[in-house]
Design a protein around this motif. Structure first.
Motif, PDB file in Angstrom:
ATOM      1  N   ILE A 199       0.617  -0.970  -0.303  1.00 27.34           N
ATOM      2  CA  ILE A 199      -0.124   0.285  -0.038  1.00 27.34           C
ATOM      3  C   ILE A 199       0.852   0.873  -0.093  1.00 27.34           C
ATOM      4  O   ILE A 199       0.658   2.345  -0.663  1.00 27.34           O
ATOM      5  CB  ILE A 199      -0.974   0.248   0.938  1.00 27.34           C
ATOM      6  CG1 ILE A 199      -2.358  -1.503   1.317  1.00 27.34           C
ATOM      7  CG2 ILE A 199      -1.661   1.345   1.273  1.00 27.34           C
ATOM      8  CD1 ILE A 199      -2.629  -1.793   2.135  1.00 27.34           C
ATOM      9  N   THR A 200       2.277   1.223   0.511  1.00 28.78           N
ATOM     10  CA  THR A 200       3.159   2.376   0.982  1.00 28.78           C
ATOM     11  C   THR A 200       3.831   2.761  -0.349  1.00 28.78           C
ATOM     12  O   THR A 200       3.629   3.169  -0.792  1.00 28.78           O
ATOM     13  CB  THR A 200       4.443   2.150   1.934  1.00 28.78           C
ATOM     14  OG1 THR A 200       3.159   2.260   3.663  1.00 28.78           O
ATOM     15  CG2 THR A 200       5.339   3.441   2.178  1.00 28.78           C
ATOM     16  N   ALA A 201       4.302   1.646  -1.559  1.00 25.73           N
ATOM     17  CA  ALA A 201       4.688   1.462  -2.707  1.00 25.73           C
ATOM     18  C   ALA A 201       3.883   2.523  -3.948  1.00 25.73           C
ATOM     19  O   ALA A 201       4.301   2.785  -4.263  1.00 25.73           O
ATOM     20  CB  ALA A 201       5.116   0.316  -2.794  1.00 25.73           C
ATOM     21  N   LYS A 202       3.132   1.819  -3.449  1.00 24.31           N
ATOM     22  CA  LYS A 202       2.129   2.164  -4.617  1.00 24.31           C
ATOM     23  C   LYS A 202       1.544   3.278  -5.002  1.00 24.31           C
ATOM     24  O   LYS A 202       1.234   3.365  -5.579  1.00 24.31           O
ATOM     25  CB  LYS A 202       0.024   1.120  -4.767  1.00 24.31           C
ATOM     26  CG  LYS A 202      -0.199   1.223  -3.160  1.00 24.31           C
ATOM     27  CD  LYS A 202      -1.754   0.774  -4.626  1.00 24.31           C
ATOM     28  CE  LYS A 202      -2.791   0.659  -2.601  1.00 24.31           C
ATOM     29  NZ  LYS A 202      -3.942  -0.013  -3.991  1.00 24.31           N
ATOM     30  N   GLN A 203       1.744   3.852  -3.690  1.00 29.86           N
ATOM     31  CA  GLN A 203       1.302   5.452  -3.525  1.00 29.86           C
ATOM     32  C   GLN A 203       2.575   6.235  -4.471  1.00 29.86           C
ATOM     33  O   GLN A 203       2.409   7.636  -4.359  1.00 29.86           O
ATOM     34  CB  GLN A 203       0.697   5.810  -1.962  1.00 29.86           C
ATOM     35  CG  GLN A 203      -0.364   5.631  -2.057  1.00 29.86           C
ATOM     36  CD  GLN A 203      -0.632   5.348  -0.437  1.00 29.86           C
ATOM     37  OE1 GLN A 203       0.133   6.610   0.626  1.00 29.86           O
ATOM     38  NE2 GLN A 203      -1.857   5.066   0.179  1.00 29.86           N
ATOM     39  N   HIS A 204       3.931   6.070  -4.833  1.00 29.25           N
ATOM     40  CA  HIS A 204       4.748   6.543  -5.035  1.00 29.25           C
ATOM     41  C   HIS A 204       4.684   7.624  -6.337  1.00 29.25           C
ATOM     42  O   HIS A 204       3.346   6.843  -6.930  1.00 29.25           O
ATOM     43  CB  HIS A 204       5.713   5.926  -4.727  1.00 29.25           C
ATOM     44  CG  HIS A 204       6.513   5.322  -3.617  1.00 29.25           C
ATOM     45  ND1 HIS A 204       7.406   4.366  -2.687  1.00 29.25           N
ATOM     46  CD2 HIS A 204       6.034   5.776  -2.271  1.00 29.25           C
ATOM     47  CE1 HIS A 204       7.932   4.698  -1.902  1.00 29.25           C
ATOM     48  NE2 HIS A 204       6.568   5.507  -1.660  1.00 29.25           N
ATOM     49  N   ASP A 205       5.388   8.533  -5.807  1.00 27.05           N
ATOM     50  CA  ASP A 205       5.198   8.473  -8.324  1.00 27.05           C
ATOM     51  C   ASP A 205       5.651   7.930  -9.070  1.00 27.05           C
ATOM     52  O   ASP A 205       4.521   8.009 -10.394  1.00 27.05           O
ATOM     53  CB  ASP A 205       6.131  10.116  -8.706  1.00 27.05           C
ATOM     54  CG  ASP A 205       5.865  10.881  -6.993  1.00 27.05           C
ATOM     55  OD1 ASP A 205       4.497  10.677  -6.630  1.00 27.05           O
ATOM     56  OD2 ASP A 205       6.496  12.150  -6.934  1.00 27.05           O
ATOM     57  N   TYR A 206       6.199   6.875  -9.107  1.00 28.80           N
ATOM     58  CA  TYR A 206       6.837   6.049 -10.318  1.00 28.80           C
ATOM     59  C   TYR A 206       6.169   5.257 -10.392  1.00 28.80           C
ATOM     60  O   TYR A 206       5.769   4.837 -11.610  1.00 28.80           O
ATOM     61  CB  TYR A 206       8.189   5.576  -9.876  1.00 28.80           C
ATOM     62  CG  TYR A 206       8.548   4.838  -8.434  1.00 28.80           C
ATOM     63  CD1 TYR A 206       7.576   3.437  -8.594  1.00 28.80           C
ATOM     64  CD2 TYR A 206       8.787   4.981  -7.168  1.00 28.80           C
ATOM     65  CE1 TYR A 206       8.198   2.789  -7.289  1.00 28.80           C
ATOM     66  CE2 TYR A 206       8.991   4.104  -6.598  1.00 28.80           C
ATOM     67  CZ  TYR A 206       8.221   2.751  -5.903  1.00 28.80           C
ATOM     68  OH  TYR A 206       8.481   2.757  -5.900  1.00 28.80           O
TER      69      TYR A 206
END
Length: 343
Positions: free
Chosen positions: A229-236
């Motif tokens: 959940i944290t990783a999928k919110q990143h800009d990349y």
């Protein structure tokens, strides 16, 4: 007609091969030929040296280091990681080839030597059945390491897969998985082992491994879910989604490499816990059973004669404690190296 005035070039050579270069402000500078050549701009990427105060690995000809390369550099400098790694490497070697340091048979027993102390060729003495404690301690490492590694692998794969998918897609599946993990968290591990393994008649390691995977995956699942959940919110990730990347590509190429670090840390620490859990269940009589050689079985048998022959308990219990401590130390070192907040 008057002759046109002759203009001097911007750059000319005077006496002794000196170069005269325009300063750009109406004047000129007297430079040597070698120095004049350096006026040409240097091609980018040929500096070779980093500027003063610039961190290592950030020069024009250096590639930026990743989280994994930084973590490996920190681990190599961590004495705790080195010590734990050497202990674990030794345990793995004797688990695969126990005959390297123990030439006897762990099931070869002589009742005439029951509970006797250290002798020549038998440094740990004998147990209540006359079996060599040293040989059984060495061969017991194979069972404990096998159970710990296979259980941790199964827990990491199952929990990581379910948690990662739930965190990525969300919705009803995520809500159902959260409630299921709450149910599993409410089951005491030892009590669950007593109930589930008491009906199993097999003396192999597979029922114990299956039980650990069944009750261990919710912890990894919750860690993997939060990390995804944290990783999928990143800009990349948002950029990859905008460019039309498929869900599978985003999971494999962008999210998984950046979300797997917490799972690795928790799984590494849990490996030592699973080894101690196997010994606990075997001690209680519902885990591994004879003729399987296990530290938990030997500790259970030695506890009845701890006053008369303490050496029977000392060596397998000491080996178990060292093994669990080594994996916990390894997990702590990996956590410190992979956690950017601790840098």
């Amino acid at each position: 007609m008057p002759e046109p005035e002759q203009f001097e070039p911007l750059e000319s050579y005077g006496e002794e091969g000196r170069a005269v270069a325009s300063t750009g402000a109406g004047g000129a500078a007297d430079l040597g030929t070698a120095e004049a050549e350096t006026l040409e701009p240097r091609p980018p990427g040929t500096a070779g040296e980093r500027a003063p105060g610039e961190p290592e690995g950030t020069g024009p000809d250096k590639k930026p280091r990743s989280l994994w390369s930084d973590a490996w550099r920190d681990l190599r400098r961590n004495p705790i990681f080195i010590i734990a790694g050497l202990v674990i490497a030794f345990l793995v070697v004797i688990s695969i080839w126990p005959s390297l340091i123990a030439s006897g048979d762990p099931l070869d027993c002589d009742l005439a030597k029951a509970q006797q102390g250290s002798q020549s060729g038998h440094p740990f003495g004998f147990d209540s059945q006359g079996c060599d404690v040293y040989t059984r301690t060495v061969y017991g490492a194979r069972t404990s390491i096998t159970v710990g590694v296979l259980a941790t692998t199964g827990v990491a794969l199952l929990g990581g897969l379910l948690g990662g998918l739930a965190g990525f897609f969300g919705g009803v599946g995520d809500a159902i998985l959260s409630r299921v993990t709450d149910i599993f968290f409410a089951i005491p591990v030892v009590l669950g082992g007593l109930v589930l393994l008491s009906v199993v008649t097999s003396s192999t390691v597979w029922p114990v491994i299956g039980f650990m995977v069944l009750l261990g995956w919710p912890q990894i699942s919750r860690i993997a879910r939060g990390s995804v959940i944290t990783a999928k919110q990143h800009d990349y990730v948002q950029a990859a989604r905008a460019l039309g990347a498929s869900n599978a590509r985003m999971m494999l190429r962008h999210i998984t490499p950046n979300a797997v670090a917490p799972v690795i840390v928790v799984a590494t620490i849990a490996l030592g816990t699973y080894i101690s859990l196997e010994a606990t269940l075997s001690y209680l009589g519902v885990g591994l059973r004879p003729p399987t050689v296990s530290w938990g079985i030997d500790i259970s048998a030695a506890s009845q004669n701890i006053r008369n022959a303490p050496h029977m308990l000392l060596w397998p219990a000491g080996a178990l404690a060292v093994t669990v401590l080594a994996f916990i130390m390894l997990g702590d070192a990996v956590r410190d190296a992979l956690d950017p907040k601790l840098r």
